[in-house]
Motif scaffolding. Structure first.
Motif, PDB file in Angstrom:
ATOM      1  N   GLN A 129     -19.994 -57.650  -1.844  1.00 11.84           N
ATOM      2  CA  GLN A 129     -18.846 -57.040  -1.157  1.00 11.84           C
ATOM      3  C   GLN A 129     -17.831 -56.543  -2.178  1.00 11.84           C
ATOM      4  OE1 GLN A 129     -18.838 -56.555   2.104  1.00 11.84           O
ATOM      5  NE2 GLN A 129     -16.843 -55.592   2.199  1.00 11.84           N
ATOM      6  N   ALA A 130     -17.637 -57.307  -3.253  1.00 12.38           N
ATOM      7  CA  ALA A 130     -16.656 -56.932  -4.281  1.00 12.38           C
ATOM      8  C   ALA A 130     -17.105 -55.720  -5.090  1.00 12.38           C
ATOM      9  CB  ALA A 130     -16.413 -58.119  -5.215  1.00 12.38           C
ATOM     10  N   THR A 131     -18.406 -55.595  -5.328  1.00 15.25           N
ATOM     11  CA  THR A 131     -18.878 -54.525  -6.209  1.00 15.25           C
ATOM     12  C   THR A 131     -19.371 -53.287  -5.466  1.00 15.25           C
ATOM     13  OG1 THR A 131     -21.063 -55.564  -6.326  1.00 15.25           O
ATOM     14  CG2 THR A 131     -19.489 -56.109  -8.074  1.00 15.25           C
ATOM     15  N   VAL A 132     -19.860 -53.452  -4.234  1.00 10.89           N
ATOM     16  CA  VAL A 132     -20.421 -52.331  -3.482  1.00 10.89           C
ATOM     17  C   VAL A 132     -19.564 -51.974  -2.277  1.00 10.89           C
ATOM     18  CG1 VAL A 132     -22.446 -51.488  -2.218  1.00 10.89           C
ATOM     19  CG2 VAL A 132     -22.753 -52.961  -4.205  1.00 10.89           C
ATOM     20  N   GLY A 133     -19.019 -52.979  -1.610  1.00 10.86           N
ATOM     21  CA  GLY A 133     -18.291 -52.764  -0.363  1.00 10.86           C
ATOM     22  C   GLY A 133     -19.166 -53.225   0.792  1.00 10.86           C
ATOM     23  N   ASP A 134     -18.898 -52.700   1.977  1.00  9.71           N
ATOM     24  CA  ASP A 134     -19.659 -53.111   3.157  1.00  9.71           C
ATOM     25  C   ASP A 134     -21.150 -52.868   2.960  1.00  9.71           C
ATOM     26  OD1 ASP A 134     -17.400 -53.959   4.478  1.00  9.71           O
ATOM     27  OD2 ASP A 134     -17.208 -52.156   5.709  1.00  9.71           O
TER      28      ASP A 134
END
Length: 86
Positions: free
Chosen positions: A32-37
């Motif tokens: 979630q922190a590096t790619v998002g949803d």
């Protein structure tokens, strides 16, 4: 190096491998922190590992990347306190 990047490095050098539940938490937060949803299709029902990882990430849907980074840092700090570093 940011606190998030340091936490990522610390997660790799824990003295003990944390239980699967904790690993799934940090996996979901990291994605979630590096790619998002979550942007991938749910794995098939016989891919138990892939499905668990997908659910850990998809369960963070809507969390901002900054919130996920902070939650990741906090979780890894807890694991470092609990298990120590190599």
């Amino acid at each position: 190096m940011s606190t998030f990047e340091q936490a990522v490095e610390n997660a790799k050098i824990l003295k003990v491998t944390p239980p699967d539940a904790d690993l799934l938490i940090i996996y979901g937060l990291y994605k979630q922190a590096t790619v998002g949803d979550c942007n991938t299709a749910k794995p098939g029902m016989l891919d138990f590992k892939g499905k668990a990882k997908w659910e850990a990430w998809n369960g963070r849907k809507g969390m901002s990347q900054d919130e996920a980074k902070q939650a990741y840092v906090d979780k890894v700090a807890q694991l470092v306190e609990q298990y120590g570093l190599q």
